[in-house]
Design a protein around this motif. Structure first.
Motif: not given
Ligand SMILES: [Zn+2]
Ligand SMILES: [Zn+2]
Length: 291
Positions: A10, A15-16, A8, A19, A6
């Motif tokens: 998070c 979440f963003c 990021c 992801c 991943q």
């Molecule tokens: Zn994320």
């Protein structure tokens, strides 16, 4: 898809854009929007009132909120509410001051945070669960702190003066990353009454929710404005910034002050407060031109 690491920061329910299609996020039980039945208000700074409106709902866009904020300048104030402790100052910074601060901010490295945000943190490391504070990485506040603190005192010494920052944090939001900050209340053990946030580059909306009153209030913050959330606004309402209210890049320059226990005379003043105040008065130079 698959096992690629991943990219990021998070975790858990956050979440963003990076992801949102992963297994972890797809497995999250998407929480029903509990605000659909809430009464909706829009904050009109010139009237210092939150005006009820039927033209907005829990999904309203940035533009709809901007338009309704304008429209409610002259509508009836019937059933309007006052949210004590909410202050919004338009044009808190001039264009020139904003550029100066931004230039300094962008010489400092950003650290990945959650929900698509990046941050620059000046302050102690706090373990909220075990109520422990570490200061080894806290070297002082950025040099633009004094300019901001002086301006706050000049605007309103009662509401914004005598601000001893315990933490300053820059939070970067980007539309393409779907950056957001979920509805929350700030910790009440270490952080004191007045939460400050200055909007740089682009404006956005601070969404306030009050679950016992089943009310939602949108506060449109143009860029260069300052919002202060204290008293009822801080302790009886939650606040957050929704991803669909971000345009382009936005930086929130935030400040928190000391909670009662950490102030002089408080039971944690000797243990932590005094040292945090000493560190909070040191300035970290940020040279604009040198590498
Ligand atoms: Zn994320
Ligand atoms: Zn907050």
């Amino acid at each position: 898809m698959g096992s690629s690491a991943q990219e990021c920061g998070c975790k858990g329910a956050r979440f963003c854009a990076l992801c949102e299609t992963t297994e972890r996020v797809r497995k999250l039980r998407v929480e029903e929007d509990k605000h659909t039945s809430y009464k909706v208000f829009v904050y009109v700074p010139a009237r210092q009132l939150a005006i009820p409106t039927d033209n907005l709902n829990s999904k309203s866009s940035l533009q709809e909120i901007i338009d309704e904020t304008d429209a409610c300048h002259s509508t009836s104030a019937e059933n309007a509410i006052k949210i004590d402790g909410l202050t919004l100052i338009h044009d808190f910074l001039t264009e020139a001051e904003e550029s100066e601060v931004l230039e300094m901010i962008d010489t400092v490295e950003w650290v990945q945070s959650q929900s698509g945000r990046r941050k620059q943190d000046y302050g102690p490391k706090v373990n909220f669960k075990h109520k422990k504070v570490k200061t080894d990485s806290f070297v002082g506040m950025p040099e633009y702190a004094d300019m901001l603190l002086n301006k706050m005192s000049e605007y309103d010494v009662t509401k914004l003066g005598n601000y001893q920052p315990f933490e300053m944090c820059n939070l970067e939001y980007e539309e393409v990353k779907k950056s957001a900050i979920e509805m929350h209340q700030d910790d009440m053990w270490i952080w004191g009454n007045r939460l400050i946030s200055i909007n740089l580059i682009n404006g956005s909306v601070m969404t306030l929710s009050n679950d016992s009153k089943e009310s939602l209030c949108y506060v449109y913050m143009p860029h260069r404005s300052l919002i202060c959330m204290a008293d009822e606004c801080r302790y009886e309402w939650k606040h957050g910034v929704l991803a669909h209210h971000i345009r382009g890049r936005r930086i929130a320059l935030t400040m928190r002050e000391a909670g009662k226990d950490f102030q002089e005379g408080g039971e944690l003043y000797e243990k932590y407060g005094a040292e945090l105040i000493r560190l909070g008065n040191i300035r970290v130079p940020l040279n604009k031109t040198s590498a």
